[in-house]
Design a protein around this motif. Structure first.
Motif, mmCIF file in Angstrom:
data_model
loop_
_atom_site.group_PDB
_atom_site.id
_atom_site.type_symbol
_atom_site.label_atom_id
_atom_site.label_comp_id
_atom_site.label_asym_id
_atom_site.label_seq_id
_atom_site.Cartn_x
_atom_site.Cartn_y
_atom_site.Cartn_z
ATOM 1 N N GLN A 169 2.513 8.955 -12.902
ATOM 2 C CA GLN A 169 1.466 9.789 -13.488
ATOM 3 C C GLN A 169 0.381 8.958 -14.165
ATOM 4 O OE1 GLN A 169 3.521 12.470 -16.124
ATOM 5 N NE2 GLN A 169 4.330 13.734 -14.454
ATOM 6 N N ARG A 170 0.738 7.744 -14.543
ATOM 7 C CA ARG A 170 -0.213 6.880 -15.248
ATOM 8 C C ARG A 170 -0.893 5.884 -14.320
ATOM 9 N NH1 ARG A 170 3.553 8.735 -18.604
ATOM 10 N NH2 ARG A 170 3.059 8.980 -20.835
ATOM 11 N N LEU A 171 -0.544 5.902 -13.047
ATOM 12 C CA LEU A 171 -1.177 5.016 -12.071
ATOM 13 C C LEU A 171 -2.141 5.833 -11.222
ATOM 14 C CD1 LEU A 171 1.925 2.980 -10.869
ATOM 15 C CD2 LEU A 171 0.008 2.087 -12.199
ATOM 16 N N PRO A 172 -3.385 5.428 -11.140
ATOM 17 C CA PRO A 172 -4.350 6.218 -10.361
ATOM 18 C C PRO A 172 -4.004 6.198 -8.882
ATOM 19 C CG PRO A 172 -5.308 4.118 -10.993
ATOM 20 C CD PRO A 172 -3.997 4.224 -11.720
ATOM 21 N N GLU A 173 -4.260 7.332 -8.235
ATOM 22 C CA GLU A 173 -4.096 7.383 -6.784
ATOM 23 C C GLU A 173 -5.079 6.406 -6.149
ATOM 24 O OE1 GLU A 173 -2.141 9.060 -4.815
ATOM 25 O OE2 GLU A 173 -1.259 10.671 -6.035
ATOM 26 N N GLN A 174 -4.599 5.646 -5.163
ATOM 27 C CA GLN A 174 -5.475 4.722 -4.454
ATOM 28 C C GLN A 174 -6.154 5.457 -3.301
ATOM 29 O OE1 GLN A 174 -6.028 1.550 -5.483
ATOM 30 N NE2 GLN A 174 -4.706 2.048 -7.208
ATOM 31 N N ALA A 175 -7.427 5.309 -3.181
ATOM 32 C CA ALA A 175 -8.171 5.952 -2.094
ATOM 33 C C ALA A 175 -7.947 5.162 -0.817
ATOM 34 C CB ALA A 175 -9.649 6.020 -2.440
ATOM 35 N N ARG A 176 -6.999 5.587 -0.029
ATOM 36 C CA ARG A 176 -6.658 4.877 1.204
ATOM 37 C C ARG A 176 -6.752 5.824 2.388
ATOM 38 N NH1 ARG A 176 -3.983 0.037 0.101
ATOM 39 N NH2 ARG A 176 -3.102 -0.167 -1.988
ATOM 40 N N GLU A 177 -7.160 5.307 3.488
ATOM 41 C CA GLU A 177 -7.105 6.071 4.720
ATOM 42 C C GLU A 177 -5.649 6.264 5.120
ATOM 43 O OE1 GLU A 177 -9.669 7.397 6.196
ATOM 44 O OE2 GLU A 177 -11.064 6.525 4.738
ATOM 45 N N ALA A 178 -5.374 7.376 5.810
ATOM 46 C CA ALA A 178 -3.996 7.661 6.195
ATOM 47 C C ALA A 178 -3.410 6.567 7.060
ATOM 48 C CB ALA A 178 -3.930 9.000 6.930
ATOM 49 N N ALA A 179 -4.207 5.941 7.880
ATOM 50 C CA ALA A 179 -3.696 4.910 8.787
ATOM 51 C C ALA A 179 -3.544 3.565 8.098
ATOM 52 C CB ALA A 179 -4.619 4.768 9.987
ATOM 53 N N ALA A 180 -4.021 3.462 6.882
ATOM 54 C CA ALA A 180 -3.937 2.189 6.158
ATOM 55 C C ALA A 180 -3.362 2.448 4.774
ATOM 56 C CB ALA A 180 -5.311 1.540 6.068
ATOM 57 N N ALA A 181 -2.199 3.090 4.762
ATOM 58 C CA ALA A 181 -1.602 3.551 3.509
ATOM 59 C C ALA A 181 -1.075 2.405 2.664
ATOM 60 C CB ALA A 181 -0.490 4.548 3.793
ATOM 61 N N VAL A 182 -0.884 1.262 3.244
ATOM 62 C CA VAL A 182 -0.393 0.128 2.474
ATOM 63 C C VAL A 182 -1.244 -1.094 2.764
ATOM 64 C CG1 VAL A 182 1.985 0.940 2.318
ATOM 65 C CG2 VAL A 182 1.277 -0.375 4.287
ATOM 66 N N ASP A 183 -1.230 -1.988 1.844
ATOM 67 C CA ASP A 183 -2.049 -3.186 1.964
ATOM 68 C C ASP A 183 -1.529 -4.100 3.073
ATOM 69 O OD1 ASP A 183 -2.245 -6.251 0.819
ATOM 70 O OD2 ASP A 183 -4.082 -5.094 0.526
ATOM 71 N N ALA A 184 -2.439 -4.573 3.933
ATOM 72 C CA ALA A 184 -2.035 -5.360 5.102
ATOM 73 C C ALA A 184 -1.317 -6.642 4.711
ATOM 74 C CB ALA A 184 -3.263 -5.674 5.955
ATOM 75 N N ALA A 185 -1.735 -7.269 3.625
ATOM 76 C CA ALA A 185 -1.103 -8.528 3.231
ATOM 77 C C ALA A 185 0.351 -8.310 2.837
ATOM 78 C CB ALA A 185 -1.873 -9.155 2.066
ATOM 79 N N ALA A 186 0.622 -7.211 2.128
ATOM 80 C CA ALA A 186 1.997 -6.914 1.730
ATOM 81 C C ALA A 186 2.849 -6.617 2.954
ATOM 82 C CB ALA A 186 2.019 -5.732 0.767
ATOM 83 N N VAL A 187 2.295 -5.848 3.875
ATOM 84 C CA VAL A 187 3.032 -5.521 5.107
ATOM 85 C C VAL A 187 3.321 -6.791 5.895
ATOM 86 C CG1 VAL A 187 2.880 -4.355 7.339
ATOM 87 C CG2 VAL A 187 2.170 -3.173 5.247
ATOM 88 N N ASP A 188 2.333 -7.652 6.003
ATOM 89 C CA ASP A 188 2.528 -8.909 6.744
ATOM 90 C C ASP A 188 3.591 -9.779 6.095
ATOM 91 O OD1 ASP A 188 0.620 -8.125 8.532
ATOM 92 O OD2 ASP A 188 -0.977 -9.394 7.716
ATOM 93 N N SER A 189 3.607 -9.815 4.761
ATOM 94 C CA SER A 189 4.614 -10.649 4.075
ATOM 95 C C SER A 189 6.025 -10.137 4.324
ATOM 96 C CB SER A 189 4.315 -10.714 2.573
ATOM 97 O OG SER A 189 4.525 -9.457 1.948
ATOM 98 N N VAL A 190 6.198 -8.821 4.368
ATOM 99 C CA VAL A 190 7.515 -8.252 4.652
ATOM 100 C C VAL A 190 7.917 -8.510 6.092
ATOM 101 C CG1 VAL A 190 8.835 -6.108 4.800
ATOM 102 C CG2 VAL A 190 7.360 -6.521 2.824
ATOM 103 N N ALA A 191 6.950 -8.352 7.008
ATOM 104 C CA ALA A 191 7.242 -8.621 8.418
ATOM 105 C C ALA A 191 7.638 -10.083 8.625
ATOM 106 C CB ALA A 191 6.033 -8.264 9.273
ATOM 107 N N SER A 192 6.962 -10.988 7.941
ATOM 108 C CA SER A 192 7.303 -12.413 8.052
ATOM 109 C C SER A 192 8.685 -12.690 7.471
ATOM 110 C CB SER A 192 6.243 -13.255 7.323
ATOM 111 O OG SER A 192 4.975 -13.108 7.933
ATOM 112 N N LEU A 193 9.004 -12.020 6.364
ATOM 113 C CA LEU A 193 10.338 -12.149 5.766
ATOM 114 C C LEU A 193 11.417 -11.748 6.764
ATOM 115 C CD1 LEU A 193 12.369 -12.241 3.270
ATOM 116 C CD2 LEU A 193 11.766 -9.835 2.957
ATOM 117 N N LYS A 194 11.243 -10.599 7.391
ATOM 118 C CA LYS A 194 12.252 -10.109 8.335
ATOM 119 C C LYS A 194 12.385 -11.026 9.536
ATOM 120 C CE LYS A 194 11.803 -5.233 7.028
ATOM 121 N NZ LYS A 194 11.375 -3.882 7.430
#
Length: 541
Positions: free
Chosen positions: A329-354
């Motif tokens: 409730q204290r974190l503002p909603e991020q204005a993101r497009e539905a197809a880009a709901a998460v940050d690409a760098a974070a997604v890439d880091s998880v994919a590299s981890l796996k």
């Protein structure tokens, strides 16, 4: 049924437990628990006969992990308590709500050393270090207060075992009044203060590379964790107890991988880490300390965790689900497009981890990967897996992706052998509609193999026991070799496991290849009872 005015202490106690919602107890009747068993008929509580008190404790533990309700067992004075102590210690280490009701000798004899049957000098003192509290009921009137106190621990504090000893005379004597319906108020865990929540929100909003670690204390907060991870674009790690909190296919699902080098490397890049309901214990991470260099925010019900091995910048004491909802409730909603709901760098880091984990396994772990892949191919969607301390399970802790919380039961903290089979039986009894799989090694299996008798007697839906037989205490043998110690005591002579399981009444299979294993697993999950699958190490090569 006797009139209420003639209830014994034992009968009233059983009725009280039923009124608190207890529907199953595990145990072995003995001469010192007869008055508890007098109360069971007509109570609505199912009694499950185990073959050892340690099995009773582990079954109650598995029941609790799958249902989220306290597991309950009845044990006798003295040896019943000491036999159950290992299971109590395991539940204490892993924060499992376990209620152990035991008898103790007559009040007049306590501490006297008279040589009474099953006598111990101070039974309460034996379990006090491995429980939230261990208490002695000196009168029947003590029991409603002690049971209320136990459920206050389970519902309002860090859930840990409680042991209540009841003298034989207290169990047998008529109660002065019927208190068996006196269910007292059960507290919640509450919320952190608003100032601390705002401070945490500010740090998370300002983070460049936030990451989340969630543990067994966050099992009811899966939706909030997913929303928080997506809003912050934060990779979400779990402890072993938190496996399944985020769907494996989610692009921010980093899994229970903080026990391997790629996980350590990734968490070391975080500038803010939010740890929710986890001790951050070395038994989860296989190293003395995680390389957390950023600021740490902790959400926990146990205030002692805020300034232990990992002091935190912000402490949020309260229920995980409610605390994360308040934080959102204290974190503002991020204005993101539905197809880009998460940050690409974070997604890439998880994919590299796996990818690093998938391709970076040693030869033994590659064998485990192949077995776990066959399990994943046929495991029903709603199944749970109960594991023992065995190399296959150690690999599964980080390599196997659980699909939902309360689906991977592992004795993490205490690390006791013999857990997997009885815990799996208890889990089945708590959730009979869910297919169950037990992963156990030959060494651990022999600690509690007698509980196959309970499994065959009680279960009429699928429980598959996958016995990983390498004819050794494999991990200890490997540790000895790694330290240049000549192996001693790690190459035991095993029995004929197939004949043993058959004697108990199990269906038995012995696959000779991975293809055959997959076929036999599928057949086991279709069998309305217990199947033992013995997989020899050589067959997986």
């Amino acid at each position: 049924m006797q009139a209420d005015k003639t209830l014994t202490g034992g009968q009233a106690l059983v009725r009280l437990l039923a009124n608190y919602g207890v529907d199953t107890v595990f145990g072995i009747p003995g001469v010192h628990t007869l008055e508890l068993y007098r109360g069971l008929p007509g109570s609505g509580i199912r009694h499950v006969l185990t073959r050892h008190e340690q099995g009773a404790g582990f079954m109650a533990d598995g029941y609790a992990r799958v249902t989220g309700k306290p597991g309950v067992c009845f044990v006798i004075t003295g040896p019943g308590v000491t036999n159950a102590a290992t299971a109590i210690g395991q539940a204490h280490a892993d924060s499992i709500p376990l209620l152990v009701i035991s008898s103790v000798n007559h009040t007049a004899s306590l501490g006297k050393g008279w040589g009474c049957l099953h006598e111990t000098q101070d039974q309460r003192a034996m379990t006090a270090p491995i429980t939230a509290f261990s208490a002695l009921a000196l009168s029947a009137e003590d029991l409603p207060q002690l049971i209320a106190r136990a459920f206050a621990v389970f519902d309002g504090e860090r859930p840990r075992p409680v042991h209540i000893s009841v003298p034989l005379d207290v169990l047998a004597a008529p109660v002065a009044r019927d208190w068996s319906a006196e269910v007292r108020r059960r507290p919640g865990r509450g919320l952190p203060g608003g100032e601390a929540l705002q401070q945490a929100a500010g740090k998370l909003m300002g983070a460049r590379r936030p990451m989340i670690i969630a543990g067994g204390g966050a099992l009811e907060a899966g939706p909030q964790l997913q929303a928080l991870a997506e809003r912050l674009a934060a990779p979400l790690f779990t402890s072993v107890a938190g496996k399944g909190l985020l769907a494996p296919q989610h692009p921010l699902h980093a899994g229970a991988t903080l026990c391997v080098e790629p996980g350590w490397q990734l968490i070391g890049q975080a500038d803010v880490v939010l740890a929710v309901g986890t001790e951050l214990a070395d038994t989860d991470f296989w190293r003395e300390r995680l390389p957390i260099s950023g600021e740490l925010i902790r959400v926990d019900i146990d205030a002692r965790k805020f300034n232990d091995f990992y002091p935190c910048a912000v402490a949020l004491q309260g229920d995980a689900r409610q605390s994360l909802a308040a934080l959102l409730q204290r974190l503002p909603e991020q204005a993101r497009e539905a197809a880009a709901a998460v940050d690409a760098a974070a997604v890439d880091s998880v994919a590299s981890l796996k990818a690093a984990i998938e391709g970076g396994q040693a030869p033994l772990q590659r064998i485990h990967q192949a077995i776990l892949a066959r399990i994943a191919a046929v495991l029903p969607d709603d199944a749970f897996i109960s594991t023992d301390m065995t190399q296959l399970a150690y690999s599964g802790n980080y390599l196997f992706a659980s699909r939902a919380p309360r689906s991977w039961l592992h004795p993490t903290g205490y690390g006791t052998l013999g857990y997997g089979l009885p815990a799996g039986i208890g889990a089945k009894l708590g959730a009979p509609q869910r297919p169950g799989l037990v992963l156990v090694g030959d060494g651990g299996f022999l600690y509690t193999a007698q509980e196959l008798a309970t499994a065959v007697e009680e279960l009429d839906s699928p429980l598959v026991v996958l016995l990983w037989n390498n004819d050794a205490l494999g991990q200890i043998r490997d540790d000895m070799l790694g330290l240049d110690i000549e192996p001693v005591g790690v190459m035991p002579r095993n029995p004929d496991f197939a004949a043993l399981a058959g004697a108990f009444g199990c269906a038995v299979r012995q696959p000779q290849s991975l293809d055959a294993l997959e076929h036999d697993l599928r057949a086991g999950f279709a069998h309305p009872g217990v199947t033992l699958i013995e997989l020899k190490h050589a067959c997986a090569l």
